[in-house]
Structure formats: structure tokens, C-alpha cells
Scaffold this motif. Structure first.
Motif, short mmCIF file in Angstrom:
data_model
loop_
_atom_site.label_atom_id
_atom_site.label_comp_id
_atom_site.label_asym_id
_atom_site.label_seq_id
_atom_site.Cartn_x
_atom_site.Cartn_y
_atom_site.Cartn_z
N ARG A 148 59.88 54.64 7.44
CA ARG A 148 59.20 53.39 7.11
C ARG A 148 60.02 52.60 6.09
O ARG A 148 60.07 51.36 6.14
CB ARG A 148 57.80 53.66 6.58
CG ARG A 148 57.05 52.39 6.18
CD ARG A 148 55.58 52.58 6.03
NE ARG A 148 54.94 51.34 5.61
CZ ARG A 148 53.67 51.05 5.82
NH1 ARG A 148 52.89 51.90 6.46
NH2 ARG A 148 53.17 49.89 5.41
N ALA A 152 61.34 48.90 6.65
CA ALA A 152 61.06 47.82 5.71
C ALA A 152 62.35 47.09 5.35
O ALA A 152 62.38 45.84 5.27
CB ALA A 152 60.38 48.37 4.46
N GLY A 155 63.34 44.72 7.82
CA GLY A 155 62.50 43.54 7.94
C GLY A 155 61.38 43.63 8.94
O GLY A 155 60.77 42.61 9.30
N GLN A 156 61.04 44.84 9.39
CA GLN A 156 59.98 44.98 10.38
C GLN A 156 58.62 44.77 9.70
O GLN A 156 58.32 45.38 8.67
CB GLN A 156 60.06 46.35 11.04
CG GLN A 156 61.36 46.55 11.80
CD GLN A 156 61.39 47.83 12.60
OE1 GLN A 156 60.35 48.28 13.10
NE2 GLN A 156 62.57 48.43 12.74
N ALA A 157 57.79 43.93 10.31
CA ALA A 157 56.55 43.48 9.68
C ALA A 157 55.60 44.62 9.38
O ALA A 157 54.95 44.65 8.32
CB ALA A 157 55.87 42.44 10.58
N LEU A 160 56.56 46.32 6.20
CA LEU A 160 56.44 45.49 5.01
C LEU A 160 54.99 45.21 4.63
O LEU A 160 54.70 44.76 3.52
CB LEU A 160 57.16 44.15 5.23
CG LEU A 160 58.69 44.22 5.34
CD1 LEU A 160 59.24 42.90 5.82
CD2 LEU A 160 59.31 44.61 4.00
N THR A 162 51.06 45.51 3.52
CA THR A 162 50.36 46.27 2.49
C THR A 162 49.70 47.49 3.12
O THR A 162 49.12 47.39 4.20
CB THR A 162 49.28 45.39 1.84
OG1 THR A 162 49.90 44.24 1.28
CG2 THR A 162 48.54 46.16 0.75
N GLU A 264 61.97 45.98 -0.76
CA GLU A 264 61.16 46.16 0.45
C GLU A 264 60.80 47.62 0.68
O GLU A 264 59.74 47.92 1.23
CB GLU A 264 61.91 45.63 1.68
CG GLU A 264 62.36 44.19 1.59
CD GLU A 264 63.75 44.06 0.97
OE1 GLU A 264 64.26 45.08 0.46
OE2 GLU A 264 64.31 42.95 1.00
N ALA A 265 61.67 48.52 0.24
CA ALA A 265 61.47 49.95 0.54
C ALA A 265 61.03 50.75 -0.68
O ALA A 265 60.88 51.97 -0.58
CB ALA A 265 62.76 50.54 1.10
#
Length: 387
Positions: A148, A152, A155-157, A160, A162, A264-265
């Protein structure tokens, strides 16, 4: 227990399970059976209680579950019985307990142990212990969280987004609603939040991996022959301490830079690192516990053994008593006491449970729900209860 008495392996295992119950209960008390998270106060009592027990106590239960599976299956093989079907039925009954419990305490772990316990029947087919060890390590490496994190950064939705367990309306219902309102909420929204948390935090993979390690420790007789592993335990303790301190140093010193470079990660990488730190500290706790048990010949520590023999009864009983104390439909005291007071209540109550458990087993063979579980598994009431 006399000074020359050799510690019994089952007393050691039961004592370890009792220690897990202690940790879980103290966390639940400080957590006000989850209502703490409505308005969290991160003081020293919280930090110390969670630092010592949170994430470790439930993991220890998972490890003991895998170990207990081996003990049950070993005894069945010695009797010449094919016990796989009976064990599966035993898990179904445990799942029933868990479903009922989850209606009053959303954080129930019995459902997870029961559902993923079926995997033990598959793991038991792996006869090569080195292969089993490799599988356990691979599962505990938290590959889903790392995947995951990679997604992230790519850029995979979905990666990313919540985490879904952040949406948790059931706690508000528990704080202000009626008992029926809480049960309805826990049966729907509460279950969704719990399962998403277990999945997205990596706890499901931890549980499965610890099942494998518990099964392996049973096979190599790690608890049956503790004297045989004295030197191995010391080496393992040094390695576990070094791993814990090293991972903690990475978390404190290096991870802030990683989080800044890979925003992001950071959530997934941080969770994976935290899970590894918890496992390292759990290893330290287990090894120190066994060493103390051996050196003290079971004295003092064996007081936890009766607790370990009736964990099902006590685990459910704790929720039946304390949820009404903290929840809105009862006394609603979740926001009327400090973390220190909640911890003190937990310590005193656990001591009373220890006295009760010791008294109980002077008169009975099994805890109340343990007897029900055994009788239902065997589908007969012809199971001895009172001594």
C-alpha cells in the motif's frame, strides 16, 4: 510450589496466557473500553500502559492460540483420534461467543481468532519446520502495508485515501445512546470500523503470522522443555533487545525524515515499523517471562495460571461489568476519571480476579464458559465440572 519442584509446562503456558489477559485488561481500562478515543489524553499513564501492553497483549493471545492448537492436536494424535473436524467445530463455537461479545464490546478479538484459526488446519499440514518458520516470518513482514505504501507513492487513489476505520460513529452511540442503540450500532457500523482497522493496520497479518510461530514453538517443545532452550533464550533475548532498540532508534531518529520525503506513504511505513517494534518488544517480554518463571520455580508468576485457565470467562466477564460502567447507557464514567484512576481500578480489579480464579479452581475443573465450550465441542453434558 516448592523450590525443588520442576515447573510444569502447562502452568508456564497458562501463566503466560494470564499475563496476556492482564495486559489486555489494563489497556481496556485506560482505553475506557474504547471510549477514550472520543477525547484522548496522551499523558504518561497512557504512554506507559500502551507502550508496555498495547499491541503486545493481543499478539500474545494469538501466539498462545497457535500453541494451544498444537497441544490439542498432539494430544488427539496420541489418542489415535482424527481431531481436525472437532477443532473446526470448536472454532465455530468460539465464533459464536465472539459475535455475541462484539455486540457489547466492539473491539472483540474472539471473532478474529476463530475465523483465522481455520488456517491452522492448513499450516499443520506443513511438516517442515524451517518452511513453517519462513512462512511465519514472511507473513509478519507486513507486505500488504508495504504494498500500500508503494501504491501510495505511485499515486493510486485507493492507497492515498483516508483509512476507512477513521469513520467510526459507533463510539458516539456508545457514549450517549441506549443499550439497544449501542447494540444496533456495534452490529453494523462498529463491525465495519473494527474489521477495517484490523485489515488496514496490519493486525490481521500479525495474528496469522503469530499463529504460525505459536504452532512452531509447540512443535519444537519450546515450552515443554524450557531447560533445553536456556542458552537459546539468552541469545534470542539479546537479539530481540537489539532489534527493539534498533527499530525504536529508526522510528525516532530516521523516520521523521522518511515521512517528510515520502508523505504519501508515511502512514503505511510508520504502521509497518510500529508493528515490527511491537513484535520485538513482545519477544523480549516472553523471553524475560520464561526466564523469571524458570529462576523462581514458578513462584509468584504462577499466580497468573488460574487466570490463563479461564481467559474466555474473564475476558467476556470484564466487558459485561465494565462496559456499563463507562458507557452512556450505564454510569457513563468514561469522561469522569483520569487515565491514572482508570489504570488503578484495572489493577485492583485484576487482583480480585486472580483471587477469584484461584478459589474457583479449588472447587471446579474448568471455568464456567470453558466448561460450556468443552461440553458444546463434545456435544455432551457428560463433562466433569465440580470437583
Amino acid at each position: 510450589m516448592g523450590a525443588t519442584t520442576k515447573p510444569d509446562r502447562m502452568v508456564l503456558v497458562d501463566s503466560l496466557r494470564g499475563f496476556a489477559l492482564l495486559g489486555l485488561f489494563l489497556v481496556h481500562c485506560v482505553e475506557r473500553f474504547e471510549l477514550f478515543w472520543l477525547d484522548p489524553v496522551y499523558d504518561r499513564t497512557f504512554q506507559w500502559t500502551f507502550g508496555i501492553f498495547a499491541g503486545k497483549a493481543y499478539a500474545l493471545f494469538a501466539l498462545c492460540f497457535g500453541l494451544s492448537f498444537y497441544i490439542i492436536m498432539e494430544r488427539a494424535r496420541e489418542r489415535g483420534e482424527a481431531y481436525a473436524g472437532t477443532f473446526a467445530w470448536r472454532l465455530v463455537i468460539l465464533l459464536g461467543f465472539g459475535i455475541l461479545h462484539s455486540l457489547i464490546y466492539r473491539g472483540d478479538i474472539l471473532m478474529l481468532l476463530a475465523l483465522f484459526g481455520f488456517l491452522l488446519l492448513l499450516f499443520d499440514r506443513i511438516k517442515n519446520n524451517w518452511l513453517l518458520l519462513g512462512l511465519g516470518v514472511l507473513i509478519l513482514a507486513q507486505l500488504p502495508l508495504l504494498f500500500r505504501a508503494w501504491a501510495a507513492m505511485d499515486g493510486q487513489a485507493w492507497a492515498l485515501a483516508t483509512p476507512r476505520y477513521f469513520d467510526n460513529p459507533s463510539l458516539g452511540v456508545m457514549a450517549t445512546g441506549s443499550l439497544w442503540d449501542m447494540i444496533k450500532s456495534f452490529a453494523t457500523d462498529g463491525q465495519g470500523a473494527k474489521w477495517w482497522f484490523m485489515l488496514e493496520s496490519g493486525r490481521i497479518t500479525q495474528i496469522i503470522g503469530l499463529f504460525v510461530i505459536g504452532l512452531l514453538l509447540g512443535r519444537i517443545r519450546f515450552f515443554r522443555d524450557p531447560e533445553r532452550y536456556g542458552r537459546t533464550r539468552i541469545i534470542a533475548l539479546v537479539v530481540s533487545l537489539a532489534a527493539w532498540l534498533g527499530l525504536w532508534a529508526v522510528q525516532v531518529q530516521l523516520f521523521p525524515s522518511v515521512a517528510e520525503a515520502l508523505p504519501e506513504a508515511q502512514r503505511e511505513l510508520g504502521q509497518a515499523l510500529e508493528n515490527l517494534i511491537q513484535l520485538a518488544l513482545l519477544s523480549v517480554q516472553i523471553l524475560v517471562f520464561i526466564e523469571l518463571y524458570q529462576r523462581l520455580k514458578g513462584a509468584v508468576i504462577s499466580w497468573l495460571a488460574p487466570m490463563g485457565r479461564m481467559t474466555l470467562t474473564l475476558y467476556l466477564g470484564q466487558s459485561l461489568i465494565f462496559v456499563p460502567i463507562f458507557a452512556g447507557f450505564g454510569l457513563g464514567l468514561y469522561d469522569d476519571m483520569s487515565n491514572a484512576t482508570a489504570l488503578q481500578i484495572g489493577i485492583v480489579t485484576f487482583a480480585l480476579q486472580m483471587v477469584f480464579a484461584a478459589w474457583w479452581f479449588r472447587h471446579f475443573y474448568y471455568g464456567p464458559l470453558e466448561w460450556v465450550w468443552r461440553a458444546a465441542t463434545r456435544r455432551t453434558l457428560d463433562v466433569p465440572f465440580r470437583k
